[in-house]
Design an enzyme around this catalytic site. Structure first.
Site, short mmCIF file in Angstrom:
data_model
loop_
_atom_site.label_atom_id
_atom_site.label_comp_id
_atom_site.label_asym_id
_atom_site.label_seq_id
_atom_site.Cartn_x
_atom_site.Cartn_y
_atom_site.Cartn_z
N ASP A 83 0.83 -1.20 0.00
CA ASP A 83 0.00 0.00 0.00
C ASP A 83 0.87 1.26 0.00
O ASP A 83 1.88 1.33 0.72
CB ASP A 83 -0.87 -0.02 1.27
CG ASP A 83 -1.91 1.06 1.29
OD1 ASP A 83 -2.80 1.04 0.43
OD2 ASP A 83 -1.84 1.95 2.17
N GLU B 154 1.74 -0.43 -4.99
CA GLU B 154 0.77 0.62 -5.31
C GLU B 154 1.51 1.93 -5.05
O GLU B 154 1.78 2.27 -3.89
CB GLU B 154 -0.46 0.53 -4.41
CG GLU B 154 -1.53 1.53 -4.82
CD GLU B 154 -2.09 2.38 -3.69
OE1 GLU B 154 -3.07 3.08 -3.92
OE2 GLU B 154 -1.53 2.36 -2.57
C1 GLC Z 1 -4.19 3.05 -0.72
C2 GLC Z 1 -5.49 2.30 -0.67
C3 GLC Z 1 -6.57 3.27 -0.32
C4 GLC Z 1 -6.25 3.89 1.03
C5 GLC Z 1 -4.86 4.51 1.03
C6 GLC Z 1 -4.39 4.86 2.41
O1 GLC Z 1 -4.18 4.01 -1.72
O2 GLC Z 1 -5.73 1.66 -1.89
O3 GLC Z 1 -7.82 2.65 -0.31
O4 GLC Z 1 -7.19 4.87 1.32
O5 GLC Z 1 -3.91 3.60 0.52
O6 GLC Z 1 -4.06 3.71 3.14
#
Ligand code: GLC
Length: 546
Positions: A215, A282
């Site tokens: 994440d 991500e």
């Molecule tokens: C990532 C997740 C998202 C979340 C963010 C903060 O982008 O996909 O849903 O709000 O992290 O943890």
């Protein structure tokens, strides 16, 4: 443009894998409490194997006060009580593996919940204590410390700093949260933090998981001294890599250590090879060369290609995104990880124009994505062609709603429970009363349920299933990707394999198929041998009879 990727060892199952994202509270409810859960997901794994995906990624199912959909974690190795137990998770992994599905879970290293024992200890321990050093506490600016320590803004709106009351009841230090205030950022320069995350990774590897979705992987380290970021923060994602809280150098040695951990951690007893464990980043970084650094040799294996998701449905734009993405990733020997949808994005049908036009384009986009060489992620409901749902104000859970002063509705419209069967909410998602379900489903989804689509030859579900099965039968050539088509970009075509060519027509002018072309799959009916606008076809070129 033609690029030639390096040869691939067969153990790299993830290079071409299609991974299905399960957002568990909205997937399937196994105990009739209105909230999707792990047993509910386990019970539907045969369905996913039948759809033809290779892996599932389950978004956070850890104990959480749910200030941000579970991405505010109070215990990174636990299972939330409303989702099940550790035994339920073990059962899910066992069944997935029996069905030949790999299992990925989230690791959320940038922040914890404000209810995490570490943050509670930090609040109790006072300024400059070891407990505060695990987070980013600072004294405020201004005469009485009444101003935030710097100008950083939260990605969810408003300042990225919140001031706390100290034990004496007086306003004291500030702590950093790049997201919601309930998600305090960890201090990755404190050695306790990386050590704790190694423990967390090992814990899930011991439970048999095949990898991690990391994440906000670009946010862990902040520039030394926490310098001001200046105006215009979060306004142009293409400037993200310039922000002092994103994309810092220290990330890369850290991820190389994680990769070594994944590579060297013993496989659980009875693991079925190939059991190479994978990490997918991500990272909100849009400069492709900077993005490629996350998947350089020895770091992560995949990184979501959000530029593809963000691209308008437009021939030249799509062609450009595909070309550049393949080029940047190939330069470091990594596959592109294509993605059209996620729990954070507006559903493709809606994004591409909504209604019949949006559906038609979403179908064409799906066939394009699934023909491209590399990995792909499919988010639950994408295979049903769900549109973005309207969630009434009083049911919105996304913190963006409050943080934006009710200007941004947020991401709940792509997180409503999946419709499985039946004519009215909750459409087989749960045996609970629809009003008590996780988020309300809209009326009018009867034709979008899995049951309604499964045997309908013209449905989105049938298209995905057919594409996923054909994709497996036609692994991509290792000779690179060569996009052909007019310079205007109205259409383009490429050969996935010696046996499968994909052609996408974005333009109003139909594209006539070669006489030798036999159509395997089409996202919309053809007009004789003409491929109409907003249509993707998969064809094989047959030899002329001798
Ligand atoms: C990532 C997740 C998202 C979340 C963010 C903060 O982008 O996909 O849903 O709000 O992290 O943890």
């Amino acid at each position: 443009m033609t690029v030639t990727p390096a040869p691939v060892p067969p153990s790299c199952w993830w290079r071409e894998a299609v991974c299905y994202e399960i957002h568990p509270r909205a997937f399937a409810d196994g105990n009739a409490d209105g909230v999707g859960d792990l047993p509910g997901a386990t019970a539907r794994l045969e369905h996913l194997a039948g759809l033809g995906v290779d892996a599932v990624w389950i978004t956070p199912f850890y104990p959480s006060p749910l200030a941000d959909g579970g991405y505010d974690i109070a215990d990174h190795t636990g299972v939330a009580a409303d989702l099940g137990t550790a035994a339920d998770f073990a059962a899910l992994v066992t069944k997935a593996h029996t069905l030949g599905l790999k299992v990925l879970v989230d690791v959320v290293p940038n922040h914890t919940s404000h209810r995490h024992p570490w943050f509670r200890a930090a609040l109790a321990a006072g300024p400059r204590s070891a407990a505060r050093e695990r987070y980013l506490f600072r004294d405020g600016r201004g005469e009485k410390g009444e101003l935030p320590p710097n100008d950083w803004q939260s990605a969810f709106g408003g300042p990225a700093w919140t001031r706390i009351d100290e034990a004496d009841g007086l306003p004291g230090q500030w702590y950093l949260h790049l997201h919601a205030p309930e998600q305090p950022d960890l201090n990755w320069r404190n050695t306790e933090v990386p050590a704790e995350f190694e423990r967390i990774l090992r814990h899930w590897l011991d439970q048999g998981v095949d990898g991690f979705r990391v994440d906000v992987a670009h946010t862990l380290f902040k520039a030394e001294g926490l310098p001001d970021a200046g105006p215009g923060q979060h306004q142009d994602v293409h400037r993200n890599h310039l922000m002092p809280y994103y994309d810092q150098e220290e990330l890369h040695p850290q991820f190389r250590r994680w990769r070594a951990l994944l590579d060297n951690h013993p496989a659980p007893a009875g693991a079925v090879p190939p059991h190479e464990r994978v990490m997918v980043a991500e990272a909100g970084v849009f400069d492709r060369e900077r993005l490629a650094r996350y998947v350089a040799p020895g770091e992560m294996q995949q990184i979501f290609n959000f530029a593809f998701l963000e691209s308008a449905w437009d021939g030249p734009a799509m062609r450009d995104v595909i070309d550049r993405s393949v080029q940047a990733m190939s330069a470091v020997g990594a596959p592109v990880t294509w993605v059209l949808s996620s729990h954070d994005a507006v559903r493709p049908v809606t994004r591409y124009g909504g209604g019949p036009l949006g559906e038609r384009r979403a179908r064409a986009a799906a066939l394009l994505m699934l023909a491209l060489p590399g990995a792909a992620y499919v988010y639950q409901g994408e295979e049903l062609g769900l549109p973005q749902a309207h969630v009434p104000d009083d049911r919105i859970r996304d913190p963006l709603w409050e943080r934006s002063g009710h200007r941004v509705r947020g991401r709940d419209g792509s997180r409503v429970p999946l419709p499985w069967a039946g004519g009215v909410p909750p459409y087989g998602f749960s045996d609970a009363d629809p009003d008590s379900c996780w988020l309300p489903q809209p009326p009018g989804w009867a034709a979008l349920t899995v049951a309604a689509q499964r045997d309908d030859a013209s449905s989105m579900f049938t298209l995905y299933r057919a594409a996923l099965h054909l994709r497996r039968a036609h692994p991509p050539m290792r000779t690179g990707l060569h996009l052909q088509g007019p310079a205007s970009g109205e259409w383009f075509a490429f050969d996935r394999s010696a046996g499968l060519r994909c052609l996408v027509n974005f333009g109003a002018r139909p594209v006539r198929l070669d006489d030798r072309a036999r159509v395997l799959l089409s996202s919309a009916p053809l007009d004789g041998r003409d491929v109409p606008q907003d249509t993707t076809v998969w064809i094989v070129l047959e030899e002329y009879p001798q």
